[in-house]
Design an enzyme around this catalytic site. Structure first.
Site, mmCIF file in Angstrom:
data_model
loop_
_atom_site.group_PDB
_atom_site.id
_atom_site.type_symbol
_atom_site.label_atom_id
_atom_site.label_comp_id
_atom_site.label_asym_id
_atom_site.label_seq_id
_atom_site.Cartn_x
_atom_site.Cartn_y
_atom_site.Cartn_z
ATOM 1 N N GLY A 1 0.814 -1.217 0.000
ATOM 2 C CA GLY A 1 0.000 0.000 0.000
ATOM 3 C C GLY A 1 0.846 1.265 0.000
ATOM 4 C CB SER A 2 -0.019 4.631 1.277
ATOM 5 O OG SER A 2 -1.266 4.685 0.612
ATOM 6 C CB VAL A 3 4.624 1.931 3.360
ATOM 7 C CG1 VAL A 3 3.834 2.110 4.650
ATOM 8 C CG2 VAL A 3 4.451 0.536 2.800
#
Length: 570
Positions: free
Chosen positions: A302-304
């Site tokens: 995801g966004s990491v």
């Protein structure tokens, strides 16, 4: 007549006739032949057959016994023991020598903690053999109480048993050994040839019942196994496990993972997994606790991944950190797929895209790059490749080759979907941001000196990203709960939908946070993942970020890292 005396001839019996020459020599020949046979037999036994007879005699009384060698100790980076071998006693018996008296068998069964029927059944099963185990790996005191019964046919054998002082805190990393002290999982398996000792050998004389009568000397001394020093700090490991377990319980999650790496060397300072198990007592353990999820299991991050993708965007000359992207109206269609932000953020700078975690902003920027730009950056950061720790079963993750990629696949890759990674791979990738663009490969062992970094991005871009990520955990950001009192922190949250039978689920998430501290002189990189929180909160900033804050703050203080922010500025 009464007065007459016997004549001389009547007083002496006639002598036997002398042997004739043939008979005499025959008897003499028989005597000589018998003597020759006797002398020959004695010569044969005492001279010719003596080595064979000596060896046969020794084989029935002289024995070569193994001298057990203990397994090498595993310690943390500060020399604290994590796995040690303790002496134990194994009791065995010769079923053919065990008494048939019921009272003696009853006393033996009671001392062994078993019923008389079970003992008799075992004796019957091994009745045709000369060896059977009674009880393995007993404490010397408990074994001696049984030996004091002096039951015929019962013998003892010295062995070693592995003991793990930290218990469940570091179980998945260390692994376990079996009853024969052979590594089966984890570090114990990976370094089995090095940790295993080499048994010695001694010569003894035993009686017919197998009891040692006399020791004749040592043939070969036992060689203990090598000692292994891991990179983890047991103090930080305890804190990491404690906070992770508390977060899983508080959020009613399925489990969680925490990995902390030294930003200067790549050494893994902590690797915690939950659920776990007690390696010293494996009765009733949860099979899920056996897996080292930080190394073996993979997930969509995801966004990491956005800061890592942003490094490729910033290397394109048409963009810099002040570039503004219009993310209105908060959604877009690509290849019949709809990409959304939580809301319409409007115009955002590159720093704002990371702070607001805008999928629209990342997608619009990525689609202006070469088709393989994001893939190449992820490849440079080690995704889709083995971390190289040597841990059994470590995962390479999945990063598909950029062959005939659609626009939606390129866009999804920029915000952390369409690939799978391990928590350790994410931590290693973030060391590039902390280390001026050079990624450090992870090491589970303490290193004598820092390794050479692997160039992954331009130093100026890595430094820019570090500043941008500090803003992403500012007081008004979604990652604000990752802040650490007295220290400047940089990081990125991630909230990922889990997949099910019909694709992505609507109510199952993974909460992720990846961070660096302190920003002024990065010392540690920490990644936290909480699997499927059900207590209401599921965003990475609400579930994973607080774990990062607590563990990172305590670790910085334990490592004597000086604060780089005034407390009153909080």
């Amino acid at each position: 007549m009464r007065g007459e005396r016997p004549s001389a001839s009547s007083r002496y019996a006639p002598l036997a006739p002398p042997l004739k020459g043939g008979r005499f020599f025959f008897i003499l020949l028989v005597i000589l032949l018998a003597s020759a046979i006797l002398i020959g037999r004695v010569t044969l036994l005492q001279v010719i057959d003596r080595p064979f007879l000596q060896s046969q005699g020794d084989a029935r009384t002289l024995r070569h016994e193994a001298i057990p060698a203990h397994r090498g100790m595993i310690t943390d980076r500060n020399g604290e023991p994590l796995a040690i071998s303790t002496p134990v006693v194994t009791l065995w018996a010769n079923p053919q020598e065990l008494p048939t008296d019921g009272i003696q068998l009853m006393m033996l069964a009671q001392a062994l903690g078993m019923s008389l029927g079970d003992l008799e059944e075992r004796i019957a099963r091994y009745s045709t053999r000369e060896f059977m185990y009674l009880r393995r790996q007993m404490t010397p005191e408990a074994a001696q109480r049984i030996l004091d019964l002096r039951t015929p046919g019962v013998h003892s054998q010295q062995e070693y048993k592995r003991y793990y002082p930290a218990g469940e805190v570091v179980a998945q990393l260390l692994g376990v050994t079996n009853v024969d002290d052979i590594g089966q999982e984890g570090i114990e398996l990976a370094y089995q040839p090095y940790l295993a000792g080499h048994p010695g050998q001694r010569r003894v004389i035993k009686d017919r019942r197998g009891r040692i009568v006399r020791e004749l000397g040592t043939i070969r001394d036992a060689q203990p196994g090598g000692e292994l020093t891991l990179a983890i700090d047991q103090r930080i490991q305890y804190m990491a496990y404690r906070e992770l377990r508390a977060a899983v319980a508080e959020n009613e999650a399925d489990g969680g993972v925490l990995v902390m790496m030294d930003a200067r060397t790549g050494e893994v300072l902590a690797m915690a997994n939950y659920p776990s198990y007690n390696p010293n007592n494996r009765a009733g353990l949860d099979p899920r606790g056996l897996r080292n999820q930080a190394l073996v299991d993979v997930f969509e991050p995801g966004s990491v991944m956005k800061p890592l993708a942003m490094s490729a965007i910033l290397e394109n000359e048409q963009f810099d950190r002040n570039t503004v992207v219009d993310t209105s109206p908060g959604w877009m269609r690509i290849d019949q797929f709809t990409i959304r932000d939580i809301r319409n953020y409007g115009r955002l700078s590159l720093a704002g895209i990371l702070e607001k975690s805008s999928n629209i902003g990342m997608s619009r920027l990525t689609l202006q790059l070469d088709d393989t730009a994001i893939w190449e950056r992820y490849n440079q950061l080690g995704f889709g490749q083995s971390p190289g720790t040597g841990f059994p079963g470590e995962s390479t993750g999945s990063l598909n080759a950029p062959v005939r990629w659609s626009r939606s696949e390129r866009a999804a890759l920029s915000y952390g979907y369409g690939l799978s990674v391990s928590a350790l791979q994410v931590a290693s990738a973030y060391t590039a941001i902390a280390n001026h663009g050079e990624r450090l490969p992870p090491s589970l062992l303490r290193l004598p000196e820092p390794p050479m970094g692997i160039p992954a991005m331009q130093p100026a871009i890595a430094d820019d990203l570090l500043d941008i990520l500090e803003e992403s955990v500012g007081p008004n950001s979604g990652g604000r709960r990752a802040r650490v009192e007295g220290y400047r922190v940089a990081g990125k949250t991630g909230t990922v939908r889990k997949t099910g039978e019909g694709g992505y689920t609507a109510d199952a998430y993974r909460s992720v946070f990846a961070g660096i501290a302190p920003v002024s002189d990065p010392r540690i990189v920490t990644v936290v993942m909480i699997d499927h929180p059900r207590a209401g909160q599921f965003y990475g900033g609400a579930v994973a970020a607080p774990v990062f804050s607590s563990v990172t703050g305590n670790a910085l203080r334990l490592l004597d890292v000086p604060p780089d922010r005034e407390v009153e500025d909080e």
